[in-house]
Design an enzyme around this catalytic site. Structure first.
Site, PDB file in Angstrom:
ATOM      1  N   GLU A 249       0.884  -1.175   0.000  1.00  0.00           N
ATOM      2  CA  GLU A 249       0.000   0.000   0.000  1.00  0.00           C
ATOM      3  C   GLU A 249       0.913   1.215   0.000  1.00  0.00           C
ATOM      4  OE1 GLU A 249      -3.025  -0.045  -0.494  1.00  0.00           O
ATOM      5  OE2 GLU A 249      -3.783  -1.975   0.167  1.00  0.00           O
ATOM      6  N   CYS A 283      -2.495   8.983   2.188  1.00  0.00           N
ATOM      7  CA  CYS A 283      -1.969   8.469   0.918  1.00  0.00           C
ATOM      8  C   CYS A 283      -2.899   8.694  -0.259  1.00  0.00           C
ATOM      9  CB  CYS A 283      -1.687   6.988   1.073  1.00  0.00           C
ATOM     10  SG  CYS A 283      -3.108   6.094   1.704  1.00  0.00           S
ATOM     11  N   GLU A 461      -6.439  -4.353   0.550  1.00  0.00           N
ATOM     12  CA  GLU A 461      -6.793  -4.502   1.957  1.00  0.00           C
ATOM     13  C   GLU A 461      -8.296  -4.274   2.074  1.00  0.00           C
ATOM     14  OE1 GLU A 461      -3.820  -1.878   3.968  1.00  0.00           O
ATOM     15  OE2 GLU A 461      -2.944  -3.796   4.530  1.00  0.00           O
TER      16      GLU A 461
HETATM   17  P1  NAD Z   1       8.218   4.772   4.679  1.00  0.00           P
HETATM   18  O1  NAD Z   1       8.188   4.017   3.412  1.00  0.00           O
HETATM   19  O2  NAD Z   1       9.355   5.667   4.941  1.00  0.00           O
HETATM   20  O3  NAD Z   1       8.153   3.768   5.913  1.00  0.00           O
HETATM   21  C1  NAD Z   1       7.115   2.809   6.030  1.00  0.00           C
HETATM   22  C2  NAD Z   1       7.588   1.673   6.911  1.00  0.00           C
HETATM   23  O4  NAD Z   1       8.596   0.929   6.227  1.00  0.00           O
HETATM   24  C3  NAD Z   1       8.204   2.112   8.229  1.00  0.00           C
HETATM   25  O5  NAD Z   1       7.774   1.232   9.246  1.00  0.00           O
HETATM   26  C4  NAD Z   1       9.704   1.946   7.971  1.00  0.00           C
HETATM   27  O6  NAD Z   1      10.459   1.716   9.131  1.00  0.00           O
HETATM   28  C5  NAD Z   1       9.721   0.746   7.065  1.00  0.00           C
HETATM   29  N1  NAD Z   1      10.873   0.627   6.185  1.00  0.00           N
HETATM   30  C6  NAD Z   1      11.598   1.624   5.617  1.00  0.00           C
HETATM   31  N2  NAD Z   1      12.550   1.114   4.820  1.00  0.00           N
HETATM   32  C7  NAD Z   1      12.439  -0.235   4.875  1.00  0.00           C
HETATM   33  C8  NAD Z   1      13.127  -1.312   4.260  1.00  0.00           C
HETATM   34  N3  NAD Z   1      14.129  -1.110   3.408  1.00  0.00           N
HETATM   35  N4  NAD Z   1      12.744  -2.569   4.536  1.00  0.00           N
HETATM   36  C9  NAD Z   1      11.712  -2.806   5.375  1.00  0.00           C
HETATM   37  N5  NAD Z   1      11.024  -1.827   5.993  1.00  0.00           N
HETATM   38  C10 NAD Z   1      11.369  -0.549   5.745  1.00  0.00           C
HETATM   39  O7  NAD Z   1       6.825   5.557   4.734  1.00  0.00           O
HETATM   40  P2  NAD Z   1       6.315   6.573   5.845  1.00  0.00           P
HETATM   41  O8  NAD Z   1       7.111   7.823   5.730  1.00  0.00           O
HETATM   42  O9  NAD Z   1       6.227   5.884   7.163  1.00  0.00           O
HETATM   43  O10 NAD Z   1       4.822   6.832   5.358  1.00  0.00           O
HETATM   44  C11 NAD Z   1       4.485   7.728   4.358  1.00  0.00           C
HETATM   45  C12 NAD Z   1       4.247   7.012   3.049  1.00  0.00           C
HETATM   46  O11 NAD Z   1       3.310   5.953   3.232  1.00  0.00           O
HETATM   47  C13 NAD Z   1       3.642   7.902   1.973  1.00  0.00           C
HETATM   48  O12 NAD Z   1       4.249   7.639   0.737  1.00  0.00           O
HETATM   49  C14 NAD Z   1       2.202   7.465   1.941  1.00  0.00           C
HETATM   50  O13 NAD Z   1       1.545   7.712   0.727  1.00  0.00           O
HETATM   51  C15 NAD Z   1       2.309   6.013   2.221  1.00  0.00           C
HETATM   52  N6  NAD Z   1       1.034   5.489   2.717  1.00  0.00           N
HETATM   53  C16 NAD Z   1       0.302   4.643   1.918  1.00  0.00           C
HETATM   54  C17 NAD Z   1      -0.916   4.157   2.361  1.00  0.00           C
HETATM   55  C18 NAD Z   1      -1.753   3.243   1.508  1.00  0.00           C
HETATM   56  O14 NAD Z   1      -2.586   2.541   2.069  1.00  0.00           O
HETATM   57  N7  NAD Z   1      -1.565   3.176   0.208  1.00  0.00           N
HETATM   58  C19 NAD Z   1      -1.401   4.526   3.620  1.00  0.00           C
HETATM   59  C20 NAD Z   1      -0.627   5.370   4.408  1.00  0.00           C
HETATM   60  C21 NAD Z   1       0.593   5.842   3.951  1.00  0.00           C
END
Ligand code: NAD
Length: 487
Positions: A249, A283, A461
């Site tokens: 997502e 998002c 989801e």
């Molecule tokens: P992020 O990608 O920086 O982090 C998300 C999660 O991934 C965190 O728990 C982080 O610790 C983990 N993570 C980071 N790098 C990783 C790796 N290499 N391997 C495994 N895990 C890793 O995102 P964020 O800043 O927490 O959230 C914002 C982003 O999430 C925005 O792009 C937003 O659009 C997206 N988002 C999408 C949805 C959806 O349902 N489509 C919902 C909410 C947020």
């Protein structure tokens, strides 16, 4: 054991320190002050969690769906009993207005547990008679699943991943975003109180390395991420070595299209909800607002008038509409985009500045911001900002706006405001997005599948569909006649 100021990990039904004793602080985004330290899980802790979840899975999958559902139901009730406390925790750790969190975070999480509690007993296979026999299929749990969350809806994301996983007989290791580690730990306690067996739900806090340890672990069958598109790509690569299935997502830059026959007040409501709710940290936000040129000025006038009424303030104040962004770093990121918008020639009609809030001097507050006269090539129109920054673009006709709306690598959501139903459905048919809202924006009922296409993600989801992503199908052939062998 963890001290009062340090929140531990939750593994096998118990609070535990990290093996190496590592911790990190979590901050209140409204003040910049630390709330507490949180245990940081490393590879050894992930190993313990995988072992516990694997052991627990043997018994959990053997229970009937009805029994699993009963426990999820109790957990939903407990979430509702602790609604105020959970809502406050989300506001404290995430900077979100307390006016939003009871419904948007707690109720939506509880709704999800309830929905999948009901679905747990309904997992069914198929049966078909054939020449010389018949076959049936068995939807089986995958095993140990990992959920990796973003920081904008921590509790809701934990529920959206955990409820279908558990309903289908899997066990879960959940890693919240490092900026919002607290509510999943509280959820774990409520699950335990609801009677969930130890090891079925585990929480390992930490940063990207903790997520990587989960994604690369051979004992984990599936990873479901909510996060950025770049993170999704890394996770898919890491998961490839052990051929895990992934649900992703990811981010978006969704179009919201307002035709000249739209109910204008509803369209303004949609634009406000789709840009400023949760400080724009959603998002699916419709951050590219395409407005028909003949209604542009009227739309802008009503939009600015209503945006002016939004109260930026302490997230814990019930009158606050716009809380704090998640961190100072994110504030700088959002302000950087606003600066680019100005520099590239967009016309700023509202906001654009930091917002001082009395009593919250160290907080990450920014005004809801509206640009118009935007063009398709501007940075603010192309990139996900994940803050309260709306870009308004004018359009002339349907074919043109459709092409421009689809001209993005993302494909999470879309919205159309029009009173012409035929056109609305034609747009829904042609928009390249996982979701299309007609005459509404950003509502996500648990019954409706949720997920993006293109670079906004893989899988769904919510809804019954989610169960397909937490099960694998086994086909069983049964012979009812002799085996005819040519040997
Ligand atoms: P992020 O990608 O920086 O982090 C998300 C999660 O991934 C965190 O728990 C982080 O610790 C983990 N993570 C980071 N790098 C990783 C790796 N290499 N391997 C495994 N895990 C890793 O995102 P964020 O800043 O927490 O959230 C914002 C982003 O999430 C925005 O792009 C937003 O659009 C997206 N988002 C999408 C949805 C959806 O349902 N489509 C919902 C909410 C947020």
């Amino acid at each position: 054991m963890s001290s009062a100021r340090t929140r531990g990990l939750w593994i096998d039904g118990q609070v535990t320190d990290a093996a190496e004793g590592g911790t990190f602080p979590t901050f209140n985004p409204a003040t910049g002050q630390p709330i507490c330290e949180v245990a940081r899980a490393d590879a050894a802790d992930v190993e313990r969690a995988v072992e516990a979840a694997g052991r627990a899975g043997e018994h959990w999958r053997a229970r009937s769906g009805t029994e699993r559902g009963r426990i999820l139901h109790r957990a939903a009730e407990l979430m509702r009993t602790h609604r105020d406390e959970l809502a406050e925790l989300e506001a404290l750790d995430g900077g979100k207005p307390i006016a939003e969190t009871p419904e948007a975070d707690v109720d939506s999480g509880a709704d999800c547990l309830e929905y999948f509690a009901g679905q747990a007993a309904s997992l069914q296979g198929e049966y078909q008679p054939l020449d010389g026999g018949f076959f049936y299929t068995r939807p089986e749990p995958l095993g140990v699943c990992a959920g990796i969350g973003a920081w904008n809806y921590p509790l809701q994301i934990a529920c959206w991943k955990t409820a279908p996983a558990l309903a289908a007989g899997n066990t879960m290791i959940f890693k919240p975003a490092e900026l919002t580690p607290l509510s999943a730990l509280r959820l774990a306690e409520l699950f335990r109180e609801a009677g969930l067996p130890d090891g079925v739900f585990n929480v390992v806090n930490g940063e990207a390395e903790t997520g990587q340890a989960l994604t690369r672990h051979p004992g984990i069958a599936k990873v479901s991420l909510t996060g950025e598109a770049g993170t999704g790509k890394k996770i898919m690569k890491d998961a490839a070595d052990t051929l895990k299935t992934v649900t992703l997502e990811l981010g978006g830059k969704s179009p919201l299209i307002i035709f000249d026959d739209a109910d204008l007040d509803n369209a303004v409501s949609g634009a406000l909800l789709g840009n400023f709710y949760t400080q724009g940290e959603i998002c699916t936000n419709g951050t590219r607002v395409f407005v028909h040129e003949s209604i542009h000025d009227d739309f802008m006038e009503r939009l600015v008038q209503r945006t002016r009424r939004l109260k930026i303030g302490d997230p814990l104040d019930p009158d606050t509409d716009v809380g704090a962004l998640i961190s100072q770093g994110h504030l700088e990121h959002v302000l950087g985009y606003i600066e680019k918008g100005r520099a590239e020639g967009a016309r700023l009609v509202f906001g654009g500045e930091r917002a001082p809030v009395n009593g919250c001097e160290g907080g990450a507050f920014v005004q809801p911001t509206i640009f118009t006269d935007c063009t398709d090539d501007m940075t603010i129109v192309r990139e996900e900002i994940f803050g309260p920054v709306m870009s308004v673009l004018r359009f002339r006709d349907e074919a043109e706006v459709l092409e421009r709306a689809n001209d993005t690598d993302y494909g999470l959501a879309s919205g159309v405001f029009t009173s012409d139903l035929t056109r609305a459905h034609r747009m829904a048919d042609n928009l390249e997005a996982g979701i299309c809202w007609i005459n509404h924006y950003n509502i996500t009922p648990i019954e409706m599948p949720f997920g993006g296409v293109k670079q906004s993600g893989l899988g769904k989801e919510n809804s019954r569909r989610a169960l397909e992503f937490y099960t694998r199908l086994k086909s069983v052939f049964v012979a009812t006649s002799d085996v005819e062998a040519p040997y």
